[in-house]
Design an enzyme around this catalytic site. Structure first.
Site, short mmCIF file in Angstrom:
data_model
loop_
_atom_site.label_atom_id
_atom_site.label_comp_id
_atom_site.label_asym_id
_atom_site.label_seq_id
_atom_site.Cartn_x
_atom_site.Cartn_y
_atom_site.Cartn_z
N CYS A 192 -10.22 2.25 3.69
CA CYS A 192 -11.04 2.14 2.25
C CYS A 192 -10.27 2.48 1.19
CB CYS A 192 -12.21 3.28 2.42
SG CYS A 192 -13.26 3.04 4.04
N THR A 243 14.15 -0.95 5.77
CA THR A 243 13.49 -2.19 6.39
C THR A 243 14.43 -3.16 6.70
OG1 THR A 243 11.50 -1.81 5.27
CG2 THR A 243 12.06 -4.03 5.92
#
Length: 458
Positions: free
Chosen positions: A320, A70
């Site tokens: 979900c 990152t």
């Protein structure tokens, strides 16, 4: 326990473990110092840099080690954009980039820059012509991943790089997922990677900036790593990262063939074992170890928990799940079903017997979750002209389940209107229509939430 989630993080490779232990006693000193211990640490760091550069296909002086993949993305994008500020402040990214790229794009836009997001097809790949069309006179940088982290689709990096090179625009490639399998083709300008994706230790990334690419380091400058990465080098971890990259590359050809056969088995058999499943991602141009599919009418979090109880560690891009309240930006961009999404990414050495056991367990898991949620079974032959379903207050996957129940109550040509206030419905209702060969008419604001209109086609 079968660990099938190396796309998130791979287990530490045995070679990495050996290299890490060996270099703990030799690589602790400051490599910038001229005394014996410093020279020894410098030799280890230089050897690791040369090994990593050879694996990537660049010069050793073009590659620096960062504190993570990152950080490599953030530093690479910021430095390239700043280096070409005179050219302009326009940035191009694809809609399916890793979040680290998209977060950098958001920061650039918040700082007054312009961002163009290039969409993808249903298989998750960009069209090089779309990149060509997005290029402007003030474009400073374009970004494209080498392969997608959620669905495995391999991107046409070489063709996009050619388009960008012709326009004089550097291309940054996030190669975190593909580096274990080989070099990235094409005339790219910058490249990033992350060691824990190929069995190296976490906390090591790499950033490559080709010679001739304008680059201006942002933030306080450090004298280490050519000024492009701050802080004291973690030499044992860097040595382990380079050693593991070399090791997996030596195994990649044979393992790639073997794992592709296993993931192809999953792709081919899951739709026959589990009704109402869509296998997503490009079936051919894909990473060999990764396969993703979405199961209609199930709660993704429950599916993952049940698979975990059965001994399988897998992940999901489903909305979900406990880790997110919004659908995966990758699945949203592709226009595929996000509910009940399962990503299987096999590690080197994955056993065929474990894949077979996964295929045995999966149908029962999905069936049990569907029964709990009251999912529809079979179709219907209704005669109503129009039906309205109130799914307000319901979360994924219940609005789609209610739609599936209602579609059987209307005649062919009739419509079902679903009232929903769950953000995921905007993705999954159109995707359900595509999967079930029904016509998605559109959506409109309602007194509460949104009204989604579907016409029964069959």
């Amino acid at each position: 326990m079968a660990y099938f989630d190396v796309a998130s993080s791979a287990p530490l490779h045995p070679v990495a473990r050996q290299a890490l232990h060996a270099s703990l006693d030799e690589g602790w000193a400051d490599p910038a110092r001229l005394y014996r211990e410093g020279r020894r640490a410098r030799l280890l760091l230089d050897a690791a840099r040369e090994a990593a550069a050879e694996a990537v296909g660049c010069r050793p002086d073009e590659l620096v080690f960062t504190s993570s993949g990152t950080r490599a993305v953030h530093s690479g994008m910021a430095g390239a954009l700043a280096g070409r500020r005179r050219a302009g402040r326009h940035l191009i990214v694809s809609a399916v980039e890793h979040s680290s790229v998209l977060h950098s794009a958001e920061a650039h836009e918040a700082d007054g820059g312009a961002v163009t997001e290039v969409g993808v097809g249903r298989a998750g790949a960009v069209d090089p012509e779309a990149y060509a069309a997005a290029l402007r006179d003030d474009t400073a940088l374009a970004c494209l991943q080498s392969a997608n982290h959620e669905v495995g689709t391999v991107q046409p990096v070489a063709r996009v790089a050619e388009v960008c090179r012709a326009a004089g625009v550097p291309l940054l490639v996030d190669a975190a997922q593909s580096l274990p399998w080989g070099r990235v083709d094409g005339d790219w300008s910058l490249l990033t990677g992350s060691a824990h994706k190929w069995g190296g230790p976490a906390g090591v990334g790499l950033l490559v900036v080709r010679k001739g690419v304008r680059f201006a380091v942002q933030g306080p400058v450090d004298e280490r790593e050519s000024g492009r990465a701050v802080g004291f080098e973690n030499i044992p971890a860097i040595v382990a990262a380079a050693a593991s990259l070399r090791a997996v590359r030596a195994e990649a050809d044979a393992e790639g063939v073997r794992l592709r056969e296993l993931t192809e088995r999953i792709r081919a058999r899951v739709p026959g074992l589990v009704p109402d499943v869509e296998v997503v991602g490009d079936p051919v141009r894909r990473l060999p170890h990764l396969v993703t599919f979405s199961c209609l009418y199930v709660d993704g979090e429950t599916v993952l928990h049940e698979l975990d109880r059965a001994g399988f560690s897998v992940s999901s891009g489903s909305s979900c799940t406990s880790s997110t309240l919004t659908p995966s930006h990758v699945l949203r961009a592709m226009g595929v079903v996000s509910e009940g999404n399962v990503r299987v990414s096999l590690p080197f050495g994955a056993e065929e017997a474990e894949v077979e056991r996964f295929l045995e367990v999966l149908p029962g898991v999905v069936r049990g979750v569907r029964e709990t949620l009251g999912a529809p079974v079979g179709g219907g032959a209704g005669d109503a002209e129009a039906v309205t379903v109130d799914a307000l207050g319901m979360s994924c996957p219940l609005p789609v389940i209610e739609l599936a129940k209602a579609i059987g109550r209307v005649r062919v040509g009739g419509t079902v209107t679903v009232l929903a206030d769950d953000e995921v419905a905007a993705v999954d209702i159109p995707a359900w229509c595509w999967t079930r060969e029904q016509e998605y008419v559109g959506e409109r604001p309602a007194d509460r939430g949104v009204a989604y209109v579907v016409r029964r086609s069959s």
